[in-house]
Write a protein that holds these residues in place. Structure first.
Motif, PDB file in Angstrom:
ATOM      1  N   ILE C 326     119.420 -93.735  11.738  1.00 18.05           N
ATOM      2  CA  ILE C 326     118.581 -94.837  12.229  1.00 18.05           C
ATOM      3  C   ILE C 326     119.334 -96.158  12.237  1.00 18.05           C
ATOM      4  O   ILE C 326     120.090 -96.468  11.316  1.00 18.05           O
ATOM      5  CB  ILE C 326     117.255 -94.952  11.435  1.00 18.05           C
ATOM      6  N   CYS C 327     119.131 -96.917  13.269  1.00 12.21           N
ATOM      7  CA  CYS C 327     119.792 -98.220  13.433  1.00 12.21           C
ATOM      8  C   CYS C 327     118.657 -99.213  13.726  1.00 12.21           C
ATOM      9  O   CYS C 327     118.093 -99.794  12.820  1.00 12.21           O
ATOM     10  CB  CYS C 327     120.817 -98.099  14.560  1.00 12.21           C
ATOM     11  N   THR C 328     118.272 -99.348  14.992  1.00  9.16           N
ATOM     12  CA  THR C 328     117.064-100.107  15.310  1.00  9.16           C
ATOM     13  C   THR C 328     115.883 -99.430  14.638  1.00  9.16           C
ATOM     14  O   THR C 328     115.733 -98.216  14.731  1.00  9.16           O
ATOM     15  CB  THR C 328     116.866-100.124  16.836  1.00  9.16           C
TER      16      THR C 328
ATOM     17  N   GLY D  85     127.861-108.488  20.712  1.00 10.63           N
ATOM     18  CA  GLY D  85     128.373-107.409  21.542  1.00 10.63           C
ATOM     19  C   GLY D  85     127.644-106.113  21.285  1.00 10.63           C
ATOM     20  O   GLY D  85     127.286-105.798  20.155  1.00 10.63           O
ATOM     21  N   SER D  86     127.394-105.372  22.364  1.00  8.38           N
ATOM     22  CA  SER D  86     126.742-104.060  22.344  1.00  8.38           C
ATOM     23  C   SER D  86     125.223-104.168  22.226  1.00  8.38           C
ATOM     24  O   SER D  86     124.551-103.150  22.251  1.00  8.38           O
ATOM     25  CB  SER D  86     127.282-103.174  21.201  1.00  8.38           C
ATOM     26  N   CYS D  87     124.701-105.406  22.097  1.00  5.96           N
ATOM     27  CA  CYS D  87     123.267-105.546  21.839  1.00  5.96           C
ATOM     28  C   CYS D  87     122.479-106.140  22.998  1.00  5.96           C
ATOM     29  O   CYS D  87     121.258-106.186  22.952  1.00  5.96           O
ATOM     30  CB  CYS D  87     123.045-106.373  20.575  1.00  5.96           C
ATOM     31  N   ALA D 146     114.046 -95.541  19.625  1.00  7.97           N
ATOM     32  CA  ALA D 146     115.232 -96.400  19.682  1.00  7.97           C
ATOM     33  C   ALA D 146     116.383 -95.550  20.171  1.00  7.97           C
ATOM     34  O   ALA D 146     116.228 -94.341  20.408  1.00  7.97           O
ATOM     35  CB  ALA D 146     115.534 -96.978  18.296  1.00  7.97           C
ATOM     36  N   GLY D 147     117.536 -96.196  20.316  1.00  9.51           N
ATOM     37  CA  GLY D 147     118.695 -95.488  20.840  1.00  9.51           C
ATOM     38  C   GLY D 147     119.080 -94.295  19.981  1.00  9.51           C
ATOM     39  O   GLY D 147     119.261 -93.175  20.487  1.00  9.51           O
ATOM     40  N   ALA D 148     119.181 -94.511  18.694  1.00 16.03           N
ATOM     41  CA  ALA D 148     119.612 -93.432  17.815  1.00 16.03           C
ATOM     42  C   ALA D 148     118.614 -92.280  17.843  1.00 16.03           C
ATOM     43  O   ALA D 148     118.984 -91.112  17.733  1.00 16.03           O
ATOM     44  CB  ALA D 148     119.774 -93.955  16.385  1.00 16.03           C
ATOM     45  N   HIS D 149     117.359 -92.615  17.977  1.00 11.78           N
ATOM     46  CA  HIS D 149     116.317 -91.597  18.071  1.00 11.78           C
ATOM     47  C   HIS D 149     116.500 -90.791  19.358  1.00 11.78           C
ATOM     48  O   HIS D 149     116.313 -89.578  19.368  1.00 11.78           O
ATOM     49  CB  HIS D 149     114.945 -92.296  18.053  1.00 11.78           C
ATOM     50  N   GLY D 150     116.892 -91.505  20.398  1.00  8.26           N
ATOM     51  CA  GLY D 150     117.209 -90.825  21.649  1.00  8.26           C
ATOM     52  C   GLY D 150     118.406 -89.911  21.484  1.00  8.26           C
ATOM     53  O   GLY D 150     118.428 -88.790  22.007  1.00  8.26           O
ATOM     54  N   GLU D 151     119.399 -90.371  20.758  1.00  5.61           N
ATOM     55  CA  GLU D 151     120.588 -89.536  20.529  1.00  5.61           C
ATOM     56  C   GLU D 151     120.212 -88.227  19.862  1.00  5.61           C
ATOM     57  O   GLU D 151     120.628 -87.154  20.304  1.00  5.61           O
ATOM     58  CB  GLU D 151     121.589 -90.273  19.637  1.00  5.61           C
ATOM     59  N   LEU D 152     119.433 -88.334  18.803  1.00  7.09           N
ATOM     60  CA  LEU D 152     119.054 -87.117  18.095  1.00  7.09           C
ATOM     61  C   LEU D 152     118.255 -86.207  19.023  1.00  7.09           C
ATOM     62  O   LEU D 152     118.472 -84.991  19.059  1.00  7.09           O
ATOM     63  CB  LEU D 152     118.245 -87.472  16.838  1.00  7.09           C
ATOM     64  N   TYR D 251     125.241 -89.498  27.632  1.00  8.62           N
ATOM     65  CA  TYR D 251     125.494 -90.914  27.919  1.00  8.62           C
ATOM     66  C   TYR D 251     124.710 -91.773  26.938  1.00  8.62           C
ATOM     67  O   TYR D 251     123.479 -91.764  26.924  1.00  8.62           O
ATOM     68  CB  TYR D 251     125.045 -91.231  29.346  1.00  8.62           C
ATOM     69  N   ASP D 252     125.432 -92.493  26.106  1.00  8.32           N
ATOM     70  CA  ASP D 252     124.807 -93.469  25.202  1.00  8.32           C
ATOM     71  C   ASP D 252     124.587 -94.738  26.022  1.00  8.32           C
ATOM     72  O   ASP D 252     125.539 -95.405  26.423  1.00  8.32           O
ATOM     73  CB  ASP D 252     125.745 -93.718  24.017  1.00  8.32           C
ATOM     74  N   GLY D 253     123.320 -95.076  26.252  1.00  9.08           N
ATOM     75  CA  GLY D 253     122.984 -96.122  27.221  1.00  9.08           C
ATOM     76  C   GLY D 253     123.106 -97.546  26.738  1.00  9.08           C
ATOM     77  O   GLY D 253     122.643 -98.470  27.420  1.00  9.08           O
ATOM     78  N   ALA D 254     123.714 -97.756  25.583  1.00  7.55           N
ATOM     79  CA  ALA D 254     123.768 -99.117  25.046  1.00  7.55           C
ATOM     80  C   ALA D 254     124.376-100.096  26.043  1.00  7.55           C
ATOM     81  O   ALA D 254     124.036-101.280  26.045  1.00  7.55           O
ATOM     82  CB  ALA D 254     124.550 -99.143  23.734  1.00  7.55           C
ATOM     83  N   ASN D 255     125.257 -99.592  26.903  1.00 10.15           N
ATOM     84  CA  ASN D 255     125.952-100.495  27.819  1.00 10.15           C
ATOM     85  C   ASN D 255     125.509-100.350  29.267  1.00 10.15           C
ATOM     86  O   ASN D 255     126.221-100.770  30.190  1.00 10.15           O
ATOM     87  CB  ASN D 255     127.469-100.272  27.701  1.00 10.15           C
ATOM     88  N   MET D 275     118.468 -94.573  27.071  1.00  6.11           N
ATOM     89  CA  MET D 275     118.484 -96.000  27.402  1.00  6.11           C
ATOM     90  C   MET D 275     117.965 -96.778  26.204  1.00  6.11           C
ATOM     91  O   MET D 275     117.068 -96.306  25.505  1.00  6.11           O
ATOM     92  CB  MET D 275     117.567 -96.268  28.596  1.00  6.11           C
ATOM     93  N   ASN D 276     118.521 -97.940  25.971  1.00  2.00           N
ATOM     94  CA  ASN D 276     117.961 -98.830  24.953  1.00  2.00           C
ATOM     95  C   ASN D 276     117.176 -99.902  25.711  1.00  2.00           C
ATOM     96  O   ASN D 276     117.754-100.882  26.176  1.00  2.00           O
ATOM     97  CB  ASN D 276     119.065 -99.497  24.131  1.00  2.00           C
ATOM     98  N   LEU D 277     115.890 -99.690  25.842  1.00  2.00           N
ATOM     99  CA  LEU D 277     115.102-100.655  26.632  1.00  2.00           C
ATOM    100  C   LEU D 277     115.100-102.027  25.966  1.00  2.00           C
ATOM    101  O   LEU D 277     114.933-103.043  26.629  1.00  2.00           O
ATOM    102  CB  LEU D 277     113.677-100.138  26.839  1.00  2.00           C
ATOM    103  N   HIS D 278     115.301-102.037  24.655  1.00  2.00           N
ATOM    104  CA  HIS D 278     115.365-103.309  23.915  1.00  2.00           C
ATOM    105  C   HIS D 278     116.688-104.016  24.162  1.00  2.00           C
ATOM    106  O   HIS D 278     116.915-105.106  23.663  1.00  2.00           O
ATOM    107  CB  HIS D 278     115.121-103.074  22.427  1.00  2.00           C
ATOM    108  N   LYS D 279     117.550-103.402  24.905  1.00  2.00           N
ATOM    109  CA  LYS D 279     118.769-104.089  25.346  1.00  2.00           C
ATOM    110  C   LYS D 279     118.639-104.292  26.850  1.00  2.00           C
ATOM    111  O   LYS D 279     118.336-105.379  27.313  1.00  2.00           O
ATOM    112  CB  LYS D 279     120.005-103.252  25.013  1.00  2.00           C
TER     113      LYS D 279
HETATM  114  C1  PLP Z   1     126.870 -98.268  21.473  1.00  2.00           C
HETATM  115  C2  PLP Z   1     125.589 -98.098  20.732  1.00  2.00           C
HETATM  116  N1  PLP Z   1     125.078 -96.879  20.581  1.00  2.00           N
HETATM  117  C3  PLP Z   1     123.924 -96.684  19.911  1.00  2.00           C
HETATM  118  C4  PLP Z   1     123.224 -97.733  19.349  1.00  2.00           C
HETATM  119  C5  PLP Z   1     121.997 -97.449  18.586  1.00  2.00           C
HETATM  120  O1  PLP Z   1     120.843 -97.872  19.263  1.00  2.00           O
HETATM  121  P1  PLP Z   1     119.518 -98.270  18.477  1.00  2.00           P
HETATM  122  O2  PLP Z   1     119.843 -99.419  17.613  1.00  2.00           O
HETATM  123  O3  PLP Z   1     118.565 -98.581  19.552  1.00  2.00           O
HETATM  124  O4  PLP Z   1     119.102 -97.083  17.700  1.00  2.00           O
HETATM  125  C6  PLP Z   1     123.745 -99.010  19.486  1.00  2.00           C
HETATM  126  C7  PLP Z   1     123.025-100.181  18.905  1.00  2.00           C
HETATM  127  O5  PLP Z   1     123.565-101.212  18.660  1.00  2.00           O
HETATM  128  C8  PLP Z   1     124.935 -99.202  20.197  1.00  2.00           C
HETATM  129  O6  PLP Z   1     125.430-100.420  20.352  1.00  2.00           O
END
Ligand code: PLP
Ligand code: PLP
Lengths: 513, 452, 452, 513
Positions: C326-328, D85-87, D146-152, D251-255, D275-279
């Motif tokens: 978990i991050c966000t 960066g990345s956010c 969130a993004g990480a939740h999407g990854e899992l 594809y990690d959508g952070a970017n 996708m990270n909609l919060h980004k």
């Molecule tokens: C490249 C990258 N991947 C994954 C994440 C994780 O996303 P989330 O914080 O939405 O879980 C981040 C968040 O900063 C990120 O920059």
């Protein structure tokens, strides 16, 4: 030892929104036209705007930042203690904001037919009942947008009443401690103001008053507790004197907070009463407004109230607007008054209720007495009597030692509080008028008292710092004389030639109220 | 629900410190004859949950413009309030602050008001705007006071069709100083009659007009200014700021004092208030201006600073001789107006004007075509216009409401005796879509048929 | 509506500075085969006015709990959200900030989270709370990970009636580490069966229960803790924080890890999210905790300061070996929970518990009396309970909706094969009035009669 | 010369809410019971709470002040530039807040029957279409919070897919520049992480990758542009390598912000995209969350998506929930995901539209390139290639002169900006990762560049001040080691004995991301 506080407000300066402008930048846009565009001749030759107005061209992001940052350079009740005498800066419940935002209220057009606005009318009728209960009066107009607006309304009613009785009266009496709006309103109503002196106790000099009354006196306006925070114990005698010449008694409701549920203007003999809902009923003051200044009157003055008034029709069970008859002085507001503020006040009246409002007065008076008690050893009380919800100190002792009321007020800002009202009422030397309100905790009162005591102690060792205060605010003391002398009322792309106008510099020690 | 923080122990401790036995002793200064000992004749207190339930139930008894498609104007308009405005205005630092008496901790409000003043100056074409008045009606009253003070005269000519609600307010406040109101009838095209003005302007302090007028029509400000100034009177123009992107600033055309209702920019309908009265004048008249005025200056370090200025005009200093009695004004609403203007920018304000103009014209044409309506006046208009219907406008509005439309204002009630019994005043803002307009036209057409 | 501030001149100037001829050159790093040259297959942009109109129209196609009186719970509850909460949370300084990586300019969020952690610690009876997880379901999954890591075991016993939606989430995430889920059937009174647990706990990492259970019944946490600990397993309790004013903290009764769904405190229903996953554990387990954790420290001047701490647990440092990915998280919602708790205070939380308890009992009794319903389980309950109806609960709910009630959750769909085809799960919060409850009972009675 | 800015945040300390507590104080109350109180035995012996929780006892007034003041000690996008960066810390439109607050969305219960939630379902279906358009994928799950939740979620889909094909694969490859959530998610999905080195240009070393693939590789996860802000120009070759062994490309959508409407992951060969909609879709990040991390997949993976998914039924014209079949990995969220965030994202997608989203990418890349251009004379670019929407500087030169990336980041705060991301990606020495986003104006970029250049110039004359920065923030650098060593995770009425646990102190130079 109590110390000045680090800054609470943002010290970073903020450009003017115009200075952030870049040609072609945009925030808002209109939807694309889904109807034919109007032909050029839709606007006659010469009517069409030639030069576009110099509005800012700024992105929404920058606008949000701009106003956010401006807000961070501003003090509110939500920031901290705000003991501005006569202003009842109490906590403004967030509940009221929720209530006012209900679309059924917020998105209602004032000219919708009654059948579509039954809920709004009912809210007003119910609020009128509560305000009558609190004041002991017979009926209310909601049109006045603020206290002073209520004053003018009341004075025009006074005048209509006398004229209806075939009398063209001339004078309206006010105490010499009265707020500036009182005499200003008197003038606007076409009357002349005459000031009644205060006696040594800070109360209306009843004998002087009795000597001044005559049958050209239209009425007498007063706050009670008065602007010194003292209850006018002879108010019944005052009422008798005024009534004996056929005059009317006007209650300036700025200090109503002190007596909620404990005493009623109607029972004191008042004929006309305005309320400042943005004080007593805790609606937010918005950096200067909006407020709401509903006016209540006794039975015999009801016909003179501005129309239309909300009314309940027993027969049909419907709410409606009642225009009144030709005794009504007419409309004072384009529509029905500051309805959105009235919704907030209604939520407050409903939340507090009969029991809660009484507690408001009790706690407000308790807080003021407690704070006065803590300070009277250090500062002179302007008058020794037991105060009600606020009290007036005099910094005359401090002035003698080198620090004026204004210096002390400015230094208070450094200690993390808003300043009290200063230089009002005018009859007190170096006045500092403190109104803690009921929503402050005793710890806050203690901390404030300690700050004021610490400031007094600074007069010797630290006088220079005190006299140049504030030091932790976003700006230091502004040059007010210069602002008036060389009026810069707006921004220009290039600074205009200074225009000097020495006449307009007000007194250095202006009442801050 | 109470908001005082006192615990019983706090009260006890504080009373002890005061040497008082009971809370009642705090009220010793009140003569016993005046002490109110019963419970107030109103309900007991309620919790937040209950209050919101009660007020929610009342609000549900209204049919707001969320529910009805709004073509009603007449001084209050269903314009878009940008989403950013109220969250920003509601920030506690703005909303819960008092009038900025201590400038050192009030730069936020002061600077925002200075910016507001600048924008109003730009839109009106006059250099000096105050920091707000109560509303459009009281602004007209204050303008007449200014003109009277400037000219030493007491009469005012009301020319063209001024919103009767503004005129009503003026009539009320005119009783104090005994201003004489002279009504110059408007012409058959719904605009001011220059001859009528000329006939009445003599010795008048001011001529007051509204443009776009209550009927939506555009007045010839420059021509009226000439007539007015020829009589030594001041020209007061009640202006619609939403038209300022396309209509020339009245100050540029010769107006001496411009007033307006600021609601349409940034303020919700709110059943009539809080709105904001706008007033602007020339620099020469600065000392006659009512109310708060913010000016720029510097602090001890030479940094730019904003303060309330020219206070010698005001009630707290000049008292009975003040230019006005106003104290609390409508600052937050004024800031709403300036935020909406900043959001629009010059281009957005122009688009707003063009959009309203086009939509109002389209609406009028549709009503003529579909519902057999007749334009009541043929002068050019902006966003509002009157049409004559084949059926009673009040009944037509009732039927349209059943279809979901707030069709407009039947004029007869507000302008009685003017032969407008069949006339309906309709406002079309940028929020209205073609579909809604078409729907209104059909609804009115149906209603006229059914009522016929 | 676009939010980039660039004017054409800005773009030109910037491209010039870069020595680029066109915007397309900015995308030179993308091989031409991968450049997307068509417009995206979605509508063009719309203005604020249009977007709000569109979304308003969609929202109007929902019948929200503003319209229907809500007796539906099952993990999301119609509790009162104090008026102060969202205006404060919506302040830009909170809402538009990122995770507090730079503590010097993030003390606001950090301190607020530290306060949140303290409150969760108090309510759960465990010392350490993290700064939030996604929701109640994922919190259960993370708790199982913790227990597995602590015990080196891979099985978890699900005892009593755990919300099947939480269990479903656990089932999904269990696939990764191949956790074995053992279901211990609940007793006929709707609570966990100690013998069933005992039979399955052997070698398990954890026993997980929910109290009040999905069926609303109260579990005997202390007894289950004994059985669990006897097997060397950890006890995970999914708790209802709104009951914490009257029900003993699970940590006090022996729970090792407490998780919860924070929505009922301070968060709107929002059609299911954003909510907030709560997790708390003993100090010994701090290094196994997933997600952000705020700790107190001092700055260079010795002033109190708050920071994210024990970061060596986390993905950005420990990467593949982190306690969680978990991050966000759900910080803003966690702050909503703590604001609601601060608003309630200990006394308000107790009142909240007592009120829900009393109203749920009253409601159950009315349904029995008026609608002939039978309580499905006889164990003590808190704010939710199941009854058996004389007619199909799905049809009853449809009829009740026509009367304006969201009557509850027909259990058959969520707990199939459990003989609950006639059962309805009903939640009663402090917002419900006696009148509403009486109305529901009558509506259900009518519906049962009509469906019979 | 660019100077540090006066403080923007409130310097005054704020007590803990518990420290403001006084026994018996209250804010909220429950309505009086209108039903019989429950008897004591309603809660069995031993189940009832014994000690009341130590919640604060504070008035509503003090609570509002408390949180207002805390907010004033916090930096947000609304405060100023936030080049993390990345956010993708872009402007969060207020329009989205209005949309999410519509009662028809905000007060909707997740388990209401479909017939009562048609509008919500339609919103989701329409948003799914837009997200598919942007990514070039076939379908979406909205459950990940969130993004990480999407990854899992994506990795579990990967696993389900392989298992469905009868394969138990072991490894998931990620670049050595990957974000920490990637390897952490891999572990949670039951796979082993293997890092692929970057080449000298900062891109995936394709040859190394090709050497590493094998039929036990479940897939490869990468951002593109990668975490250095560089576009992986060999992505098609990467895809071919992975696909050649039956692996899937994640594809990690952070970017994603960099390529909106300009390039699509689906066209690059990606099978799974979060996708990270919060980004990218500008929903507010809330001080750490909530976000929304919807996951899109290609046609062949659709059956594996978590259920239920919103669907439109052509036949009936109704929207409904589609549970999927037993290939679905099952539920990842208790309900349907962070719906309130999805409403905001939907408002963003609708506001920007196809044209606007494309402009987003253009402006984001333009801003990054412009800012990189302004800074590359002073700071080393980690890699020389033309960056996309963000770029990574290395402060190695500055470190050699005495100022580390962390010092520079802290000093940036003094200049009135938020700091960039530092010490990430891990493969860059003294990394400072700057993402200006598209919503910043060129003046802001210039001012930021000048600040960074001024800071560089401070290294000689002003090194001490730089190394002890920040000086104008509410606190100076906190002792992070102490926080970990002596964990104080909550407030206690009396400070507990310190518990020392030397193991937990993380590295001093932690990635701030
Ligand atoms: C490249 C990258 N991947 C994954 C994440 C994780 O996303 P989330 O914080 O939405 O879980 C981040 C968040 O900063 C990120 O920059
Ligand atoms: C005693 C007194 N009277 C009248 C007023 C004027 O009220 P308002 O500002 O609402 O017009 C005030 C305002 O401060 C006041 O204190």
């Amino acid at each position: 030892m109590t110390q000045p506080s680090p800054p609470r407000l943002a010290l970073a300066e903020e450009q003017l929104v115009f200075e952030r402008s870049r040609p072609g930048r945009r925030a808002g846009r209109m939807p694309p036209l889904d109807v034919p565009a109007a032909p050029a001749e839709a606007i006659p030759e010469g009517f069409r705007r030639r030069r576009a107005p110099l509005l800012p061209e700024v992105s929404e992001n920058e606008l949000v930042r701009h106003y956010t940052r401006l807000s961070q350079r501003n003090w509110g009740i939500d920031t901290g203690f705000y003991p501005l005498g006569s202003c009842s800066m109490k906590y403004n419940p967030k509940l009221a904001e929720d209530a006012a935002a209900i679309p059924g209220f917020r998105r209602l057009h004032p000219l919708q037919p009654e059948s579509q606005t039954q809920g709004a009318l009912q809210m007003l009728v119910e609020l009128e009942r509560s305000l009558c209960a609190v004041t002991g009066m017979a009926g209310v107009t909601f049109q006045p947008a603020a206290g002073a607006h209520g004053e003018l309304t009341g004075l025009l009613i006074m005048r209509a009443f006398h004229e209806h009785n075939g009398q063209r009266r001339k004078r309206v009496l006010i105490p010499d401690s009265a707020h500036g709006t009182n005499p200003a309103s008197v003038t606007l109503a076409g009357y002349q103001t005459q000031e009644v002196p205060s006696d040594s106790r800070g109360l209306v000099d009843v004998e002087a008053l009795e000597a001044m009354v005559g049958d050209d006196v239209a009425g007498f306006m007063i706050t009670n507790p008065n602007t010194l925070g003292l209850f006018e114990e002879n108010i019944e005698r005052v009422a008798a004197a005024i009534h004996s010449v056929g005059g009317l008694l006007y209650y300036d409701g700025a200090n109503l907070n002190a007596i909620l549920g404990r005493s009623r203007p109607g029972d004191m003999g008042f004929d006309i009463v305005h309320m400042n809902l943005h004080k007593t009923f805790a609606t937010p003051h918005g950096g200067g407004g909006p407020g709401a200044g509903p006016l209540a009157v006794s039975e015999r003055l009801l016909p003179f109230l501005p129309g239309p008034r909300p009314a309940f029709d027993e027969a049909s069970g419907r709410y409606r607007w009642d225009e009144g008859d030709d005794r009504s002085i007419g409309r004072m507001h384009t529509f029905w008054g500051n309805f959105g503020i009235l919704v907030r006040a209604s939520s407050y009246a409903r939340a507090l209720g009969s029991d809660g409002l009484r507690h408001v007065a009790e706690r407000a008076v308790l807080n003021a007495n407690y704070l006065a008690h803590r300070l009277r050893g250090t500062y002179d009380l302007a008058f020794p009597a037991q105060p009600m919800h606020e009290f007036v100190l005099s910094a005359r002792k401090q002035k003698a030692r080198g620090a004026k009321a204004m210096d002390i007020a400015k230094r208070v800002l450094d200690y993390g509080f808003h300043a009290p009202t200063v230089y009002f009422p005018l009859i007190v030397d170096e006045a500092m008028m403190v109104e803690p309100t009921e929503t402050e905790a005793v710890e806050t009162l203690d901390a404030f008292a300690e700050a004021l005591i610490a400031i007094d102690a600074e007069i010797g060792p630290n006088l220079e710092e005190l006299k140049t205060a504030p030091h932790t605010a976003p700006i230091s003391r502004p040059d007010e004389a210069r602002a008036a002398r060389n009026l810069v009322p707006r921004w220009y792309p290039q600074a205009p030639e200074p225009v000097h106008d020495p006449e307009d510099a007000g007194p250095a020690e202006k009442p801050s109220i | 629900m109470e908001f005082a923080p006192h615990t019983d122990a706090d009260v006890r401790m504080m009373l002890d410190a005061l040497g008082l036995a009971s809370v009642d002793d705090l009220f010793a200064p009140i003569p016993s004859s005046l002490r109110y000992e019963r419970p107030l004749d109103m309900p007991e207190g309620h919790t937040e949950i209950e209050v919101l339930r009660e007020l929610g139930a009342l609000a549900a008894r209204n049919r707001s413009t969320d529910e009805l498609v709004c073509f009603l104007g007449a001084g209050a308009y269903d314009h878009h309030v940008p989403s950013m405005v109220w969250p920003l205005l509601s920030r506690g630092e703005f909303a819960t602050s008092y009038t900025p008496y201590q400038p050192e901790v009030s730069q936020g409000v002061l600077q925002a008001l200075f910016e507001y003043q600048t924008m109003i100056s730009e839109l009106t074409g006059l250099e000096i705007s105050n920091a707000s008045l109560y509303d459009g009606g009281s602004a007209l009253g204050e303008a007449v006071h200014m003109a009277a003070s400037a000219t030493g005269r007491k009469a005012v000519v009301l020319a063209g069709c001024i919103n009767p609600l503004y005129a009503a307010v003026l009539r009320t406040v005119a009783r104090g100083p005994d201003f004489e109101l002279r009504e110059a009838r408007w012409g058959s095209n719904g605009t001011a009659d220059l001859d009528a003005i000329r006939a009445l302007a003599d010795g008048a302090a001011a001529v007051a007009i509204q443009t776009p007028s209550f009927l939506g029509t555009l007045e010839d400000v420059a021509a009226i200014a000439d007539v007015t100034h020829a009589a030594g009177a001041k020209l007061i123009v009640h202006f619609d700021l939403t038209s300022a992107g396309i209509l020339e600033a009245p100050g540029v055309l010769g107006a001496d004092i411009v007033v307006a209702e600021g609601q349409p920019l940034g303020n919700h309908l709110n059943f009539g208030g809080p709105y904001v009265g706008v007033i602007a004048c020339r620099r020469e008249e600065a000392r006659r201006l009512p109310g708060r005025l913010v000016g720029e200056t510097t602090d001890r370090e030479g940094r730019r600073a904003f303060v309330l200025t020219l206070q010698a005009r005001e009630q707290h200093i000049r008292r009975a001789k003040a230019t006005s009695n106003i104290c609390t004004n409508q600052t937050l609403n004024a800031l709403g107006t300036s935020m909406a203007l900043a959001w629009l920018g010059p281009e957005g304000l122009r688009e707003l004007g063009e959009t309203c103009l086009a939509k109002a014209r389209y609406c009028r044409d549709r009503l003529v075509e579909v519902a057999g309506a007749k334009p009541a006046f043929d002068a050019p208009a902006f966003k509002e216009f009157a049409v004559r219907l084949a059926a009673d406008p009040v009944r037509v509005c009732e039927r349209a409401a059943a279809d979901g439309y707030l069709a407009g204002l039947p004029l007869a009630e507000h302008l009685p005796g003017r032969g407008l019994d069949d006339a309906l005043l309709i406002a079309v803002t940028e929020r209205r879509t073609r579909e809604e307009i078409d729907g209104l036209a059909e609804s009115i057409a149906r209603a006229c048929k059914e009522e016929a």
